[in-house]
Scaffold this motif. Structure first.
Motif, PDB file in Angstrom:
ATOM      1  N   THR A  75      48.267  42.192  34.219  1.00 43.83           N
ATOM      2  CA  THR A  75      49.511  41.569  33.747  1.00 43.83           C
ATOM      3  C   THR A  75      50.006  40.555  34.770  1.00 43.83           C
ATOM      4  N   GLU A  76      49.946  40.938  36.021  1.00 48.96           N
ATOM      5  CA  GLU A  76      50.438  40.049  37.066  1.00 48.96           C
ATOM      6  C   GLU A  76      49.628  38.757  37.132  1.00 48.96           C
ATOM      7  N   ALA A  77      48.328  38.886  36.906  1.00 44.23           N
ATOM      8  CA  ALA A  77      47.447  37.722  37.032  1.00 44.23           C
ATOM      9  C   ALA A  77      47.573  36.766  35.844  1.00 44.23           C
ATOM     10  N   LEU A  78      47.954  37.279  34.677  1.00 42.01           N
ATOM     11  CA  LEU A  78      47.827  36.449  33.470  1.00 42.01           C
ATOM     12  C   LEU A  78      49.133  35.932  32.887  1.00 42.01           C
ATOM     13  N   ILE A  79      50.263  36.484  33.290  1.00 39.71           N
ATOM     14  CA  ILE A  79      51.533  35.986  32.749  1.00 39.71           C
ATOM     15  C   ILE A  79      51.689  34.515  33.129  1.00 39.71           C
ATOM     16  N   GLY A  80      52.005  33.696  32.132  1.00 34.47           N
ATOM     17  CA  GLY A  80      52.210  32.272  32.378  1.00 34.47           C
ATOM     18  C   GLY A  80      50.967  31.433  32.130  1.00 34.47           C
ATOM     19  N   LYS A  81      49.816  32.104  31.995  1.00 38.13           N
ATOM     20  CA  LYS A  81      48.568  31.368  31.769  1.00 38.13           C
ATOM     21  C   LYS A  81      48.424  31.006  30.294  1.00 38.13           C
ATOM     22  N   SER A  82      47.641  29.966  30.030  1.00 41.65           N
ATOM     23  CA  SER A  82      47.297  29.652  28.656  1.00 41.65           C
ATOM     24  C   SER A  82      46.336  30.729  28.150  1.00 41.65           C
ATOM     25  N   VAL A  83      46.287  30.880  26.829  1.00 39.10           N
ATOM     26  CA  VAL A  83      45.390  31.877  26.242  1.00 39.10           C
ATOM     27  C   VAL A  83      43.951  31.594  26.655  1.00 39.10           C
ATOM     28  N   GLU A  84      43.611  30.325  26.675  1.00 46.11           N
ATOM     29  CA  GLU A  84      42.247  29.934  27.035  1.00 46.11           C
ATOM     30  C   GLU A  84      41.913  30.360  28.477  1.00 46.11           C
ATOM     31  N   ASP A  85      42.838  30.084  29.401  1.00 48.82           N
ATOM     32  CA  ASP A  85      42.614  30.463  30.798  1.00 48.82           C
ATOM     33  C   ASP A  85      42.535  31.981  30.945  1.00 48.82           C
ATOM     34  N   ALA A  86      43.399  32.681  30.227  1.00 45.64           N
ATOM     35  CA  ALA A  86      43.398  34.139  30.306  1.00 45.64           C
ATOM     36  C   ALA A  86      42.064  34.701  29.841  1.00 45.64           C
ATOM     37  N   LYS A  87      41.513  34.100  28.778  1.00 43.26           N
ATOM     38  CA  LYS A  87      40.213  34.559  28.274  1.00 43.26           C
ATOM     39  C   LYS A  87      39.112  34.290  29.296  1.00 43.26           C
ATOM     40  N   LEU A  88      39.222  33.164  29.985  1.00 44.14           N
ATOM     41  CA  LEU A  88      38.224  32.842  31.009  1.00 44.14           C
ATOM     42  C   LEU A  88      38.270  33.864  32.148  1.00 44.14           C
ATOM     43  N   VAL A  89      39.485  34.169  32.598  1.00 44.72           N
ATOM     44  CA  VAL A  89      39.633  35.155  33.672  1.00 44.72           C
ATOM     45  C   VAL A  89      39.080  36.491  33.207  1.00 44.72           C
ATOM     46  N   SER A  90      39.459  36.869  32.001  1.00 47.08           N
ATOM     47  CA  SER A  90      39.038  38.165  31.473  1.00 47.08           C
ATOM     48  C   SER A  90      37.523  38.275  31.372  1.00 47.08           C
ATOM     49  N   SER A  91      36.875  37.251  30.841  1.00 47.93           N
ATOM     50  CA  SER A  91      35.421  37.377  30.695  1.00 47.93           C
ATOM     51  C   SER A  91      34.747  37.353  32.062  1.00 47.93           C
ATOM     52  N   ARG A  92      35.343  36.644  33.002  1.00 46.63           N
ATOM     53  CA  ARG A  92      34.787  36.641  34.357  1.00 46.63           C
ATOM     54  C   ARG A  92      34.876  38.029  34.979  1.00 46.63           C
ATOM     55  N   VAL A  93      36.037  38.673  34.807  1.00 49.47           N
ATOM     56  CA  VAL A  93      36.226  40.012  35.361  1.00 49.47           C
ATOM     57  C   VAL A  93      35.246  40.993  34.712  1.00 49.47           C
ATOM     58  N   LEU A  94      35.147  40.937  33.377  1.00 47.84           N
ATOM     59  CA  LEU A  94      34.280  41.895  32.679  1.00 47.84           C
ATOM     60  C   LEU A  94      32.814  41.668  33.037  1.00 47.84           C
ATOM     61  N   GLU A  95      32.413  40.412  33.107  1.00 47.90           N
ATOM     62  CA  GLU A  95      31.018  40.129  33.466  1.00 47.90           C
ATOM     63  C   GLU A  95      30.720  40.597  34.886  1.00 47.90           C
ATOM     64  N   SER A  96      31.664  40.355  35.762  1.00 47.15           N
ATOM     65  CA  SER A  96      31.486  40.749  37.153  1.00 47.15           C
ATOM     66  C   SER A  96      31.366  42.269  37.281  1.00 47.15           C
ATOM     67  N   LEU A  97      32.268  42.978  36.597  1.00 47.58           N
ATOM     68  CA  LEU A  97      32.247  44.441  36.685  1.00 47.58           C
ATOM     69  C   LEU A  97      30.996  45.019  36.042  1.00 47.58           C
ATOM     70  N   ASN A  98      30.479  44.315  35.041  1.00 41.62           N
ATOM     71  CA  ASN A  98      29.275  44.805  34.377  1.00 41.62           C
ATOM     72  C   ASN A  98      28.000  44.331  35.063  1.00 41.62           C
ATOM     73  N   GLY A  99      28.168  43.679  36.202  1.00 37.00           N
ATOM     74  CA  GLY A  99      26.998  43.274  36.973  1.00 37.00           C
ATOM     75  C   GLY A  99      26.307  42.043  36.453  1.00 37.00           C
ATOM     76  N   LYS A 100      26.951  41.325  35.522  1.00 40.05           N
ATOM     77  CA  LYS A 100      26.318  40.128  34.959  1.00 40.05           C
ATOM     78  C   LYS A 100      26.896  38.853  35.551  1.00 40.05           C
TER      79      LYS A 100
END
Ligand code: ZN
Length: 151
Positions: A75-100
């Motif tokens: 929540t802290e990282a994404l408030i104020g971000k555009s939906v597009e940017d939030a999706k980019l951050v999210s997929s980066r986090v998920l890919e990173s955590l999944n080792g991809k």
């Protein structure tokens, strides 16, 4: 000098103890429930989105320290971000955590990087990814998501 692992753990414990943006949101425009049956974590992510921008983001629910800290950090990282940017951050986090994806770094990713420390505990990875999956579900119009069917 504390190690990076110590720092990561400290950040997670601190967010668990003092979760940011925890609670209901009366004027949410989208929301989704996330469920991690492996650990019993339940998180509901609520967003107020206007003109493709996340004006507010909160979460409720109950779960372990990692799931709660992850939601708080998100929540802290994404408030104020555009939906597009939030999706980019999210997929980066998920890919990173999944080792991809690449590693998450404290310098560039801030508190989000602490989630990378959870990679040492594969059984807890779904705790760390739950809130992010719920966020993606909410943004794509799905009402709920379970870690049983994804990762
Ligand atoms: Zn958990």
């Amino acid at each position: 000098m504390p190690s990076v692992e110590d720092l990561y753990q400290e950040i997670i414990l601190e967010h668990n103890k003092h979760p940011r943006n925890f609670g209901m949101m009366e004027d949410a425009t989208v929301s989704a429930n996330g469920n991690n049956p492996l650990c019993g974590d339940e998180v509901k992510v609520l967003l107020k989105v206007e003109a493709d921008r996340i004006l507010n983001l909160k979460f409720t629910g109950q779960g372990c320290a990692i799931s709660k800290a992850s939601a708080s950090i998100m929540t802290e990282a994404l408030i104020g971000k555009s939906v597009e940017d939030a999706k980019l951050v999210s997929s980066r986090v998920l890919e990173s955590l999944n080792g991809k994806g690449g590693e998450l770094e404290l310098e560039t990713d801030g508190d989000i990087a602490s989630l990378y420390g959870v990679r040492k505990f594969p059984a807890r990875l779904k705790c760390a990814t739950l809130a992010w999956h719920a966020l993606e579900a909410a943004l794509s119009g799905k009402g709920s998501v379970s870690t049983e069917t994804g990762n």
